[in-house]
Design a protein around this motif. Structure first.
Motif, mmCIF file in Angstrom:
data_model
loop_
_atom_site.group_PDB
_atom_site.id
_atom_site.type_symbol
_atom_site.label_atom_id
_atom_site.label_comp_id
_atom_site.label_asym_id
_atom_site.label_seq_id
_atom_site.Cartn_x
_atom_site.Cartn_y
_atom_site.Cartn_z
ATOM 1 N N LEU A 211 0.850 -1.184 0.000
ATOM 2 C CA LEU A 211 0.000 0.000 0.000
ATOM 3 C C LEU A 211 0.890 1.239 0.000
ATOM 4 O O LEU A 211 1.874 1.301 0.756
ATOM 5 C CB LEU A 211 -0.911 0.018 1.228
ATOM 6 N N THR A 212 0.549 2.209 -0.827
ATOM 7 C CA THR A 212 1.355 3.425 -0.912
ATOM 8 C C THR A 212 0.455 4.655 -0.874
ATOM 9 O O THR A 212 -0.595 4.680 -1.526
ATOM 10 C CB THR A 212 2.177 3.455 -2.221
ATOM 11 N N VAL A 213 0.879 5.635 -0.101
ATOM 12 C CA VAL A 213 0.211 6.934 -0.089
ATOM 13 C C VAL A 213 1.245 8.007 -0.408
ATOM 14 O O VAL A 213 2.325 8.043 0.197
ATOM 15 C CB VAL A 213 -0.445 7.230 1.270
ATOM 16 N N THR A 230 0.178 10.001 8.064
ATOM 17 C CA THR A 230 -1.129 10.088 8.723
ATOM 18 C C THR A 230 -2.200 9.387 7.895
ATOM 19 O O THR A 230 -2.994 8.586 8.409
ATOM 20 C CB THR A 230 -1.528 11.554 8.930
ATOM 21 N N GLU A 231 -2.232 9.689 6.611
ATOM 22 C CA GLU A 231 -3.233 9.099 5.729
ATOM 23 C C GLU A 231 -3.099 7.576 5.683
ATOM 24 O O GLU A 231 -4.091 6.844 5.765
ATOM 25 C CB GLU A 231 -3.094 9.684 4.318
ATOM 26 N N LEU A 232 -1.861 7.102 5.561
ATOM 27 C CA LEU A 232 -1.651 5.651 5.471
ATOM 28 C C LEU A 232 -2.017 4.964 6.781
ATOM 29 O O LEU A 232 -2.688 3.925 6.778
ATOM 30 C CB LEU A 232 -0.202 5.349 5.108
ATOM 31 N N GLY A 300 6.566 1.431 6.443
ATOM 32 C CA GLY A 300 7.813 2.098 6.089
ATOM 33 C C GLY A 300 7.564 3.529 5.659
ATOM 34 O O GLY A 300 6.691 3.805 4.842
ATOM 35 N N ALA A 301 8.362 4.473 6.231
ATOM 36 C CA ALA A 301 8.240 5.885 5.838
ATOM 37 C C ALA A 301 9.349 6.686 6.505
ATOM 38 O O ALA A 301 9.781 6.376 7.614
ATOM 39 C CB ALA A 301 6.879 6.450 6.247
ATOM 40 N N GLY A 302 9.761 7.733 5.811
ATOM 41 C CA GLY A 302 10.642 8.728 6.427
ATOM 42 C C GLY A 302 12.096 8.334 6.517
ATOM 43 O O GLY A 302 12.457 7.166 6.385
ATOM 44 N N GLY A 337 -9.869 3.384 0.898
ATOM 45 C CA GLY A 337 -10.180 4.714 0.401
ATOM 46 C C GLY A 337 -9.370 5.087 -0.834
ATOM 47 O O GLY A 337 -8.394 4.418 -1.200
ATOM 48 N N PRO A 338 -9.735 6.188 -1.485
ATOM 49 C CA PRO A 338 -9.162 6.549 -2.782
ATOM 50 C C PRO A 338 -7.710 7.013 -2.738
ATOM 51 O O PRO A 338 -7.031 7.005 -3.765
ATOM 52 C CB PRO A 338 -10.081 7.676 -3.270
ATOM 53 N N ARG A 339 -7.221 7.433 -1.586
ATOM 54 C CA ARG A 339 -5.849 7.945 -1.520
ATOM 55 C C ARG A 339 -4.795 6.838 -1.519
ATOM 56 O O ARG A 339 -3.611 7.096 -1.759
ATOM 57 C CB ARG A 339 -5.671 8.784 -0.242
#
Length: 441
Positions: A211-213, A230-232, A300-302, A337-339
């Motif tokens: 999954l990627t945002v 936040t969104e993810l 995973g992020a940042g 969701g769409p994001r």
């Protein structure tokens, strides 16, 4: 040929424990990226054991170190359709510090063989080797041809094992119509008069996904209403807490009917708490076959504490019931969701076959001959096996690696768990049952 203390030739029961210990001592940890030691040493060990009794095994390497071993035993009637007996030699990694006995020691303690792969699935590999070696030493041909496959890479989806052989070497499976493999044939003690043996006739399909945002990168001190993390995290939280609806498939309905009859009490899949409370040690395994599922497993992020990243990712282990893939994917996208961009890392189909026919009869006969209170019943596996690849060849696949287990053993918890172990008596029981099964099949 070496001799036992009684002066008779070594039997399958005599050597199955040593075969299992030897296989466990070969570290075949599969990290999913070729960084492990590979399965070559195990493939060579298996090939040597088969060659000792007159077979001509083939070692097939799909990638450096990623090797499988295949051999064919000629039956009394080669015109009959052949039977495939398959197992994988790779294992999931293990942290030795967490274990009572070292996971690659093959220690025998408390009546069990301990180590990574003891139940998943070097026990079945060892039982198969023991039975085949015993039969060939004593000149007992099977009724029909048997293809043996000891495979690499099952724990990462089989790309470098079963899938590679099916795609590149399908001639090895010529004439095969039925197969037995892992995660079935183990016992569940109902009472002193009845032991159920769960034979796998179905398994959930899989969507391992990333999954990627995408968001807006910026300084951590600034207000940011487009933070990808936040969104993810909100999407992953919704997914992880989602209560998927109960969907009772043909196999699960048959299993619950059989178990209801055995327990003398109705089991209602719509009342999960009450139903699972009656299943003891197999509750977790069975409960996972009543619904689709999607378990978040990685984030995973940042790269720095004061930098808001422009992208965040997560990995999810998705499993769907036979006949419910479209519903699963639609529900998944609605929840995320769409994001959220969703892409498959690895996917494979669900399987389901009926619990009938001569092969099932052979299982029943073999089990009852060794355990008079045995009753074989169908069940669905919540995970997946190499059967998914062999199904593409039109092979009807069952999970049948017979083990009689003590009621107190948390068998389901042994899979990929700490202190994985298999009872010595269970291994010997499995050898006897498999030998009878081959004769009856």
């Amino acid at each position: 040929m070496s001799e036992s203390n009684t002066g008779r030739g070594v039997t399958g029961e005599d050597e199955v424990v040593d075969l299992c210990r030897d296989l466990i001592r070969i570290d075949t940890s599969n990290y999913g990226d070729h960084s492990g030691p590979g399965e070559r040493a195990a493939a060579e060990y298996v090939a040597e054991k088969l060659a000792e009794v007159g077979l001509e095994p083939k070692i097939i390497e799909s990638h450096k170190g990623r090797a499988s071993t295949v051999a064919r035993i000629e039956g009394e009637d080669p015109s009959r359709p052949a039977l495939l007996i398959h197992g994988h030699t790779d294992v999931v990694p293990a942290n030795a510090e967490d274990w009572t006995h070292h996971p690659f020691s093959g220690e025998v303690a408390d009546g069990c063989v301990w180590g990574r792969g003891a139940v998943d699935m070097k026990d079945m590999d060892a039982m198969t080797l023991a039975v085949v070696r015993d039969r060939l030493r004593s000149g007992r041909k099977p009724p029909r041809d048997i293809v043996l496959a000891f495979l690499a890479d099952e724990e990462a989806g089989g790309t470098y094992g079963a899938r590679y052989l099916v795609d590149k070497h399908r001639d090895l499976f010529e004439g095969v119509t039925e197969a037995i493999g892992e995660v079935g044939g183990f016992s569940f003690t109902v009472n002193e008069n009845l032991r159920l043996y769960l034979v796998e006739t179905a398994q959930k399909g899989m969507h391992w996904m990333r999954l990627t945002v995408e968001g807006t990168a910026g300084h951590g001190s600034m207000t940011n209403d487009d933070n990808a993390i936040t969104e993810l995290c909100e999407a992953v939280g919704r997914l992880g807490r989602h209560q998927w609806p109960v969907r009772v498939t043909k196999t699960v309905r048959s299993f619950l009917d059989e178990l209801s009859d055995a327990l003398g009490t109705p089991l209602d899949p719509e009342d999960m708490d009450a139903t699972l409370a009656k299943l003891g040690g197999i509750a977790k395994m069975v409960g996972a076959t009543l619904r689709n599922s999607a378990a978040p497993t990685m984030l995973g992020a940042g790269y720095k504490v004061n930098v808001i990243p422009g992208q965040a990712t997560a990995h999810v282990d998705g499993r769907f019931l036979p006949g419910y893939e479209e519903e699963f994917l639609a529900d998944l996208d609605r929840i995320l969701g769409p994001r959220v961009k969703r892409e498959d890392v690895h996917g494979d189909k669900a399987l389901e076959t009926s619990f009938d026919g001569a092969l099932v009869d052979a299982m029943q006969l073999a089990l009852r001959a060794e355990d008079p209170i045995a009753r074989a019943v169908p069940y669905m596996l919540s995970g997946g096996t190499d059967a998914k690849s062999f199904d593409d060849l039109g092979i009807r696949c069952f999970g049948f690696a017979p083990l009689q287990l003590p009621p107190e053993l948390d068998f389901a918890g042994m899979f990929h768990g700490v202190d994985e172990r298999v009872p010595v008596d269970g291994l010997k029981f499995g050898v006897r049952v498999l030998d009878r099964f081959i004769d009856a099949s």
